[in-house]
Enzyme design. Structure first.
Site, PDB file in Angstrom:
ATOM      1  N   TRP A  31     -35.747  42.044   9.430  1.00 23.13           N
ATOM      2  CA  TRP A  31     -35.893  40.956   9.421  1.00 23.13           C
ATOM      3  C   TRP A  31     -34.815  40.147   9.724  1.00 23.13           C
ATOM      4  O   TRP A  31     -34.146  40.174   8.733  1.00 23.13           O
ATOM      5  CB  TRP A  31     -36.919  40.761   8.029  1.00 23.13           C
ATOM      6  CG  TRP A  31     -37.016  39.717   7.568  1.00 23.13           C
ATOM      7  CD1 TRP A  31     -38.391  38.837   8.437  1.00 23.13           C
ATOM      8  CD2 TRP A  31     -37.563  39.010   6.968  1.00 23.13           C
ATOM      9  NE1 TRP A  31     -39.225  37.743   7.624  1.00 23.13           N
ATOM     10  CE2 TRP A  31     -38.054  37.871   6.746  1.00 23.13           C
ATOM     11  CE3 TRP A  31     -36.421  38.895   6.031  1.00 23.13           C
ATOM     12  CZ2 TRP A  31     -38.306  36.965   5.945  1.00 23.13           C
ATOM     13  CZ3 TRP A  31     -36.382  37.790   5.094  1.00 23.13           C
ATOM     14  CH2 TRP A  31     -37.401  36.651   5.291  1.00 23.13           C
ATOM     15  N   ASN A  38     -28.257  45.564   4.909  1.00 25.28           N
ATOM     16  CA  ASN A  38     -29.704  45.220   4.730  1.00 25.28           C
ATOM     17  C   ASN A  38     -29.290  43.952   3.249  1.00 25.28           C
ATOM     18  O   ASN A  38     -28.277  44.236   2.735  1.00 25.28           O
ATOM     19  CB  ASN A  38     -31.099  45.565   3.641  1.00 25.28           C
ATOM     20  CG  ASN A  38     -31.942  45.168   2.998  1.00 25.28           C
ATOM     21  OD1 ASN A  38     -31.993  43.767   3.791  1.00 25.28           O
ATOM     22  ND2 ASN A  38     -32.851  45.279   2.577  1.00 25.28           N
ATOM     23  N   GLY A  39     -29.246  42.459   3.914  1.00 30.87           N
ATOM     24  CA  GLY A  39     -29.036  41.306   3.167  1.00 30.87           C
ATOM     25  C   GLY A  39     -28.200  40.343   4.534  1.00 30.87           C
ATOM     26  O   GLY A  39     -28.476  39.776   5.034  1.00 30.87           O
ATOM     27  N   GLU A  81     -54.134  31.724  -4.977  1.00 33.88           N
ATOM     28  CA  GLU A  81     -54.030  33.451  -4.490  1.00 33.88           C
ATOM     29  C   GLU A  81     -54.605  33.619  -3.672  1.00 33.88           C
ATOM     30  O   GLU A  81     -54.837  34.608  -2.899  1.00 33.88           O
ATOM     31  CB  GLU A  81     -54.215  34.948  -5.508  1.00 33.88           C
ATOM     32  CG  GLU A  81     -54.620  35.627  -5.275  1.00 33.88           C
ATOM     33  CD  GLU A  81     -52.853  36.230  -4.934  1.00 33.88           C
ATOM     34  OE1 GLU A  81     -51.619  35.612  -4.778  1.00 33.88           O
ATOM     35  OE2 GLU A  81     -52.478  37.911  -3.688  1.00 33.88           O
ATOM     36  N   LYS A 105     -53.583  34.935   0.343  1.00 30.08           N
ATOM     37  CA  LYS A 105     -54.579  35.993   0.904  1.00 30.08           C
ATOM     38  C   LYS A 105     -54.845  34.861   2.895  1.00 30.08           C
ATOM     39  O   LYS A 105     -54.192  36.609   3.717  1.00 30.08           O
ATOM     40  CB  LYS A 105     -55.566  36.777   0.769  1.00 30.08           C
ATOM     41  CG  LYS A 105     -55.346  37.578  -0.962  1.00 30.08           C
ATOM     42  CD  LYS A 105     -54.114  38.559  -0.769  1.00 30.08           C
ATOM     43  CE  LYS A 105     -53.156  37.449  -1.708  1.00 30.08           C
ATOM     44  NZ  LYS A 105     -51.279  38.244  -1.220  1.00 30.08           N
ATOM     45  N   HIS A 135     -58.862  12.891  -6.502  1.00 28.46           N
ATOM     46  CA  HIS A 135     -57.651  12.112  -7.399  1.00 28.46           C
ATOM     47  C   HIS A 135     -56.683  12.063  -5.868  1.00 28.46           C
ATOM     48  O   HIS A 135     -55.762  12.447  -5.529  1.00 28.46           O
ATOM     49  CB  HIS A 135     -56.532  12.787  -8.325  1.00 28.46           C
ATOM     50  CG  HIS A 135     -57.572  12.872  -9.697  1.00 28.46           C
ATOM     51  ND1 HIS A 135     -57.315  11.211  -9.762  1.00 28.46           N
ATOM     52  CD2 HIS A 135     -57.895  13.407 -10.326  1.00 28.46           C
ATOM     53  CE1 HIS A 135     -58.711  11.643 -11.137  1.00 28.46           C
ATOM     54  NE2 HIS A 135     -58.785  13.387 -11.273  1.00 28.46           N
TER      55      HIS A 135
END
Ligand code: BG6
Length: 586
Positions: free
Chosen positions: A74, A100-101, A463, A467, A486
């Site tokens: 990623w 990873n990091g 939630e 999704k 409002h």
């Protein structure tokens, strides 16, 4: 976050294939690119195979061998290119690193390495680790060289390093997860134990500040990084079965996990656990609940805040990423609920570490096993939903919520039996999925959709919207129904789809009247709940098991609608673009 996998002494002598299949199980951790480094059997060389894009059904052309490490990425530092894909090599090509990091001090380390004539071929922070180990190896054995290199890295990191000459693998952990799988003859390393569950369920979950040296002859030694002293490596059994981490005939993990809620929600609601009584007692004697989480977990915290209020308990919910300014509110009289599916989300861990410094007691509400949060917590309430592989959280969210139903005494006020009977039947009923699928077909081209809900159905709406955003990339925005007048109502145009989440509760009429306000501006109203209404242009019926349980039904509608929309819009609900299952970097 990324996925790390490795095998040492692969009994099939097909280590590269074994790693590839392990990486496929870790793809939910990141899928910009992938790569494998194999120790050649007939030389000191390391063979590399790496590609951008998802692994999917990819194959590797690497030869046979018994030791290999691999990575699914990623991207954080450096674009999505072959050169930036891990593993990364040193100049000699005898050292391969996967990571990873984020190495926060990589620029200064890289500048020094460049003065030592090291040549870099990628834009990543990771590559400097390979060259640092190469530099350190000039004066130290490989294990010590790796250990000393890791000590120089600032930030939250986990690395696995392969020595092409000896086949030795060294793994270090400080912040990002690493698990060691111990099989009869082989050793596995992974970011998540589900990746090697088909090989062994005997595992060691590494702690921060630990390094493990795995030699070719299965000699596995654990040390503290800071003291360099050897530690006893005590393995544990993982009580998840390998098939729990498979699709079991479903097209996607997400659909499987939505359907597993027929069991996981009732399990969570009926979860008998002495820890729940201990935690409830802390609240009874005046400990103040503070709820912390990210993403879906933060919406679970908001719903829990409503449940606590209904029980007469003042609780406050924070997105972990916004906790810092409020940390002075945390004291030794605080009971901090860390809500997290993975137990590895950096923002949540950072907030928990700050809360611990202030003397708070920590309650971890987690799904994954052996996580950092589990170890940081004073109390651990596992939600028991089984492996949740899809990046989009579904069953973990509702199971976490189920624990709060038990914790807040909500269950003692209402009888869950009708819900526990009706929910699985409704979820599995073809009419439910067909109605939601038809709605998805209607909304396929929609770019903006709004949702309203009130009280416990406000976090439901948040939630629900998440999704839709995560799975179909549709712009979905939720409002407490009272918020509409409002300002928000200015967004509504003729035909704008608006979803009204209702329940058979004291505010049902108010939500419907808000829906009518929207309708008067031309909105297309989609009603969700136990009762249809003439204000609804489209209606998705849910059983009426009382107001509190409406959140489970309404969120499940959002999960299925998001899933079908995602498929219809060509997305991959298991691995949505730009997302990761748990963000282990802050
Ligand atoms: C995000 C996930 O990365 O992290 C969300 O995409 C999740 O699904 C959020 O809710 C928090 O993760 P966790 O593991 O702390 O619940």
């Amino acid at each position: 976050m990324c996925g790390i996998f490795g095998v040492i002494n692969d009994q099939t002598n097909e280590a590269a294939q074994t790693v590839l299949s392990g990486l496929k199980k870790l793809e939910y951790r990141g899928y910009d690119s992938w790569g494998i480094a194999l120790k050649a059997t007939d030389s000191n060389d390391i063979k590399i195979d790496k590609h951008i894009g998802k692994i999917g059904s990819a194959a590797t052309s690497l030869p046979r061998g018994s030791i290999a490490i691999g990575h699914t990425r990623w991207a954080t530092h450096g674009g999505v290119t072959d050169a930036n894909a891990h593993p990364h090599l040193d100049c000699s090509h005898h050292i391969a690193v996967i990571h990873n990091g984020i190495v926060e001090n990589y620029q200064e380390l890289q500048s020094k390495l460049k003065t030592q004539k090291h040549v870099f071929v990628s834009e990543t922070d990771t590559e400097i680790i390979a060259h640092l180990i190469e530099e350190e190896s000039k004066t130290k054995p490989f294990f010590k060289a790796t250990l000393h290199t890791f000590k120089k890295l600032v930030g939250s990191n986990a690395i696995a390093v392969l020595n092409g000459k000896t086949g030795e693998v060294v793994v270090c952990r400080n912040g990002s997860p690493l698990v060691i799988g111990v099989a009869k003859n082989a050793i596995y390393i992974a970011s998540d134990a589900t990746a090697f569950l088909d090989k062994t369920n005997t595992a060691y979950f590494m702690e921060d500040d630990e390094v493990i040296d795995i030699k070719k002859n299965d000699d596995v030694s654990l040390y503290s990084i800071s003291t360099e002293k050897e530690k006893k490596l005590v393995v544990r059994k993982i009580d998840w079965k390998a098939e729990a981490a498979e699709k079991a005939g479903y097209a996607h993990f997400m659909l499987k996990e939505v359907n597993e809620q027929a069991k996981t929600i009732p399990n969570a609601l009926t979860h008998k656990d002495k820890t729940i009584a201990q935690v409830a007692q802390r609240i009874k004697v005046g400990y103040k609940p503070i709820l912390i989480g990210c993403g879906s977990a933060s919406y679970c915290g908001l719903a829990a805040q409503y449940l606590f209020a209904q029980a007469g308990v003042e609780a406050i919910n924070f997105g972990a990423y916004e906790f810092e300014p409020f940390s002075p509110l945390v004291s030794e009289k605080s009971l901090v609920f860390a809500i997290s599916q993975s137990g590895e989300t950096a923002d949540t861990i950072l907030a928990v570490k700050q809360a611990k410094k202030n003397g708070a007691k920590i309650v971890a509400i987690i799904n994954a096993q052996g996580s950092t949060l589990e170890r940081l917590a004073d109390y651990c309430l596992p939600v028991g939903a089984g492996p949740e592989i899809a990046v989009v959280s579904t069953k973990a969210f509702t199971a976490q919520l189920g624990i709060f139903f038990a914790l807040t005494g909500e269950l003692s006020k209402i009888n869950p039996a009708p819900f526990i009977h009706d929910f699985p039947l409704w979820l599995k009923n073809k009419k439910t999925s067909e109605t939601i699928l038809n709605l998805a077909k209607q909304l396929l081209k929609t770019e903006h959709i709004y949702l309203i809900g009130k009280h416990i159905n406000y976090p439901s709406a948040l939630e629900f919207a998440l999704k839709l955003k995560e799975t179909s990339y549709m712009h979905a925005e939720s409002f407490a129904s009272g918020e509409l007048k409002h300002g928000v109502i200015s967004l509504i145009q003729p035909g704008t789809p608006c979803i009204a989440l209702t329940a058979h509760d004291a505010v049902q009429k108010e939500v419907i009247s808000s829906a009518i306000e929207l309708k008067s501006r031309g909105a297309y109203i989609i009603g969700v709940g136990p009762e249809n209404n003439k204000a609804f242009d489209c209606f998705i019926e849910t059983p009426d098991n009382g107001a509190s349980f409406s959140i489970f039904y309404n969120v499940a509608v959002g999960q299925l609608l998001g899933y079908y929309l995602g498929i219809g819009r060509g997305a991959d609900p298991d691995k949505p673009r730009n997302l990761a299952k748990s963000v282990t970097v802050k």
